[in-house]
Design a protein around this motif. Sequence first.
Motif, PDB file in Angstrom:
ATOM      1  N   UNK A 119       0.835  -1.209   0.000  1.00  0.00           N
ATOM      2  CA  UNK A 119       0.000   0.000   0.000  1.00  0.00           C
ATOM      3  C   UNK A 119       0.868   1.256   0.000  1.00  0.00           C
ATOM      4  N   UNK A 120       1.875   1.262   0.859  1.00  0.00           N
ATOM      5  CA  UNK A 120       2.772   2.424   0.937  1.00  0.00           C
ATOM      6  C   UNK A 120       3.522   2.608  -0.374  1.00  0.00           C
ATOM      7  N   UNK A 121       4.045   1.523  -0.911  1.00  0.00           N
ATOM      8  CA  UNK A 121       4.801   1.599  -2.164  1.00  0.00           C
ATOM      9  C   UNK A 121       3.925   2.122  -3.307  1.00  0.00           C
ATOM     10  N   UNK A 122       2.682   1.647  -3.356  1.00  0.00           N
ATOM     11  CA  UNK A 122       1.765   2.104  -4.406  1.00  0.00           C
ATOM     12  C   UNK A 122       1.510   3.604  -4.296  1.00  0.00           C
ATOM     13  N   UNK A 123       1.193   4.054  -3.073  1.00  0.00           N
ATOM     14  CA  UNK A 123       0.926   5.469  -2.862  1.00  0.00           C
ATOM     15  C   UNK A 123       2.127   6.345  -3.186  1.00  0.00           C
ATOM     16  N   UNK A 124       3.318   5.933  -2.744  1.00  0.00           N
ATOM     17  CA  UNK A 124       4.516   6.729  -2.977  1.00  0.00           C
ATOM     18  C   UNK A 124       4.901   6.749  -4.452  1.00  0.00           C
ATOM     19  N   UNK A 125       4.718   5.616  -5.142  1.00  0.00           N
ATOM     20  CA  UNK A 125       5.031   5.566  -6.570  1.00  0.00           C
ATOM     21  C   UNK A 125       4.148   6.540  -7.353  1.00  0.00           C
ATOM     22  N   UNK A 126       2.852   6.513  -7.059  1.00  0.00           N
ATOM     23  CA  UNK A 126       1.931   7.420  -7.743  1.00  0.00           C
ATOM     24  C   UNK A 126       2.284   8.870  -7.403  1.00  0.00           C
TER      25      UNK A 126
END
Length: 221
Positions: A119-126
């Motif tokens: 979840x964190x990785x997805x949010x930070x990537x976007x």
Amino acid sequence: MKALLIKDWKLFMSQKQFFLITVVIVGAFLFSAKNPAFVVSYATIMYTVFTISTISYDDYHNGMSFLMTLPVSRKDYVAEKYTFGILMGGGTAVIVVAATAAVFKVRNTGLSAEDLLVSVMTGLLVAVFFLSFTIPIQLKFGAEKGRMALLAVSMACFVLIMGGAALAKRMGWKGGELGELFRKIDKAPLGMIIGGLGAGCVFLLLVSAFISLRVLVKREF
């Protein structure tokens, strides 16, 4: 750069309505959602978006011209915007993940560390992609024209993706090689995936910052 960070932070703290609305939305999703991915991604992206709003506020009533008369270089200004965006996105992700873990524990809902990490990785990537593409456009075209330019770029990307997919299908390519690549990535060690994504994000931000600096150097106030 410290003074610029303080300025943008005070500007953020003055937006109480924006803060309260996002907190209510995030809280509602935390107590109703079964998967935290959307909650973490939404909060991270929303607070990162505020970085673009600070550029609009700086441009308001020739504020940028005033800022450039202060002992602040254009390089400092560009570096501060990316730093502020990263701090907002990263700080929000940490806070929301901690809140998510606490709420899911109270709800007695199973939540793995891997789900939170994804979840964190997805949010930070976007958030990184958003900052990398919007800051140069905002600095180049300003608030009003920047929205139109961003819309045009988004539509162009959509047309290219859809056109490429249609062309690949017409040529008989079924995407087996791409599927095999994703399977290999999925089997790779988590540390290697995170390291690769992190390196890619840093590279993208550096390229974007270089473009933003070139745009601001050429801009006349």
